[in-house]
Design a protein around this motif. Structure first.
Motif, PDB file in Angstrom:
ATOM      1  N   PRO A  35     -11.803  38.169   2.192  1.00 46.02           N
ATOM      2  CA  PRO A  35     -13.206  37.950   2.569  1.00 46.02           C
ATOM      3  C   PRO A  35     -14.024  37.448   1.380  1.00 46.02           C
ATOM      4  CG  PRO A  35     -12.403  40.064   3.387  1.00 46.02           C
ATOM      5  CD  PRO A  35     -11.350  39.547   2.458  1.00 46.02           C
ATOM      6  N   LYS A  52     -11.689  33.612   8.358  1.00 40.24           N
ATOM      7  CA  LYS A  52     -11.936  34.558   9.458  1.00 40.24           C
ATOM      8  C   LYS A  52     -11.133  34.183  10.699  1.00 40.24           C
ATOM      9  CE  LYS A  52     -14.256  37.121  12.553  1.00 40.24           C
ATOM     10  NZ  LYS A  52     -13.804  38.505  12.823  1.00 40.24           N
ATOM     11  N   GLY A  70     -15.881  43.101  13.343  1.00 43.35           N
ATOM     12  CA  GLY A  70     -15.479  41.707  13.219  1.00 43.35           C
ATOM     13  C   GLY A  70     -15.329  40.978  14.525  1.00 43.35           C
ATOM     14  N   SER A  77     -20.250  36.931  10.299  1.00 41.74           N
ATOM     15  CA  SER A  77     -19.495  37.971  10.990  1.00 41.74           C
ATOM     16  C   SER A  77     -20.178  39.313  10.746  1.00 41.74           C
ATOM     17  CB  SER A  77     -18.061  38.009  10.461  1.00 41.74           C
ATOM     18  OG  SER A  77     -17.379  39.140  10.925  1.00 41.74           O
TER      19      SER A  77
END
Length: 254
Positions: free
Chosen positions: A51, A71, A128, A167
Motif C-alpha cells: 500500500p 489495489k 477495502g 479506498s
C-alpha cells in the motif's frame, strides 16, 4: 489431533461457556483459509503490491494511480473469497448474543459476509471493499472507481466535491478511525473473555487491546499459528489451525 491440543480445545470450550461477554479480535490469520493472503509471509503478494503511504497518496497523482493499480491486482487475487469456518464460528457467537462485537484488523469485509451486522464489526484498519471521498465522505462502489480508472488511466475524483477518492482502508501514516477505536475500547473493557484469533499482535495500537482486557480482569485466549508477544500473559494459547479449532469449540461454528 494431539492430546495437548484436545485439552486446550476443551479448556477453550469451557471458557466460552462460562463467559458472559466475549470480545472477538481478529487478524489476517482468520481469512487465510478463505484465500486472502496475509501480510507477513515471505512470499506474500502484499510485498510486491505494498500500500502507498497516506502522505504520498495525498501529494502525488502518480502515487494515487499506482495505489489503485496495486489495489486492483490484490482484489483480483482473492476475488470470490468466502467466509471461513472461523468467520462462521464468530458469527454464531454474535448471533447468540454472547459476542456483542468483533474487533478486526482485517479489511476484507468477510465478517459482514458471514452474517455479522455491520454495526457489530469494529474495523480498526478500515474496509477495502469500497472507497470514500477524503473531503466530503461520499461513498463509492469499487466498480465505479475501477471502470473510470481503466478507461482513463487517471485516479478518479469525487463527483460531488472534486476531492480525492481513496479506498476506505487506513493507510500507513493515516489516522486511526476515532469512532472505531472508541467502540473497541468500550468492548475491551466490558468483556470477561477476550478471544484473539489470527493476529501476530505486533501492530499498534490494536495490539494493545488484548493486554488491556487482561489487565481489566478478563480472561485472554490467543489462537494463532505462530507465537505472539502476548502469549506469556494469556490464560490460554493455542498454536493451531483456526478453522478446525473454532468449528469444534463454538456451537454452530461449522
Amino acid at each position: 489431533m494431539t492430546d495437548p491440543l484436545v485439552k486446550s480445545m476443551a479448556l477453550l470450550r469451557e471458557l466460552i461457556d462460562e463467559a458472559a461477554v466475549v470480545a472477538g479480535f481478529t487478524g489476517a490469520g482468520i481469512s487465510t483459509e478463505s484465500g486472502v493472503p496475509d501480510f507477513r509471509s515471505p512470499d506474500s503478494p502484499w510485498m510486491k503490491n505494498k500500500p502507498i503511504p497516506f502522505d504520498l497518496y495525498l501529494k502525488s497523482e502518480e502515487a494515487r494511480k499506482e495505489a489503485w493499480r496495486r489495489k486492483f491486482i490484490m482484489d483480483d487475487l482473492y476475488r470470490g473469497a468466502r467466509p471461513s469456518r472461523g468467520h462462521k464460528a464468530f458469527a454464531s457467537l454474535v448471533e447468540s448474543g454472547r459476542m456483542p462485537g468483533i474487533i478486526t484488523q482485517n479489511i476484507d469485509g468477510l465478517h459482514q459476509a458471514s452474517g455479522v451486522p455491520e454495526t457489530q464489526v469494529i474495523e480498526l484498519h478500515g474496509n477495502g471493499t469500497y472507497a470514500t471521498c477524503l473531503s466530503c465522505g461520499r461513498r463509492y462502489d469499487l466498480g465505479w472507481v475501477r471502470s473510470r480508472f481503466e478507461a482513463s488511466g487517471e485516479a478518479p475524483v469525487c463527483e460531488t466535491c472534486g476531492g480525492i477518492v481513496k479506498s476506505a482502508t487506513v493507510s500507513f501514516g493515516q489516522a486511526m478511525p476515532e469512532s472505531a477505536m472508541r467502540k473497541a475500547l468500550k468492548l475491551t473493557l466490558a468483556c470477561d473473555l477476550f478471544l484473539t484469533v489470527g493476529s501476530s499482535l505486533v501492530v499498534h495500537p490494536a495490539a494493545s487491546l488484548p493486554a488491556m482486557a487482561k489487565e481489566n480482569g478478563a480472561k485472554l485466549v490467543i489462537l494463532n499459528r505462530e507465537p505472539t508477544p502476548l502469549d506469556p500473559i494469556a490464560d490460554l494459547v493455542i498454536h493451531g489451525e483456526i478453522g478446525p479449532v473454532l468449528s469444534e469449540c463454538i456451537p454452530g461454528g461449522r
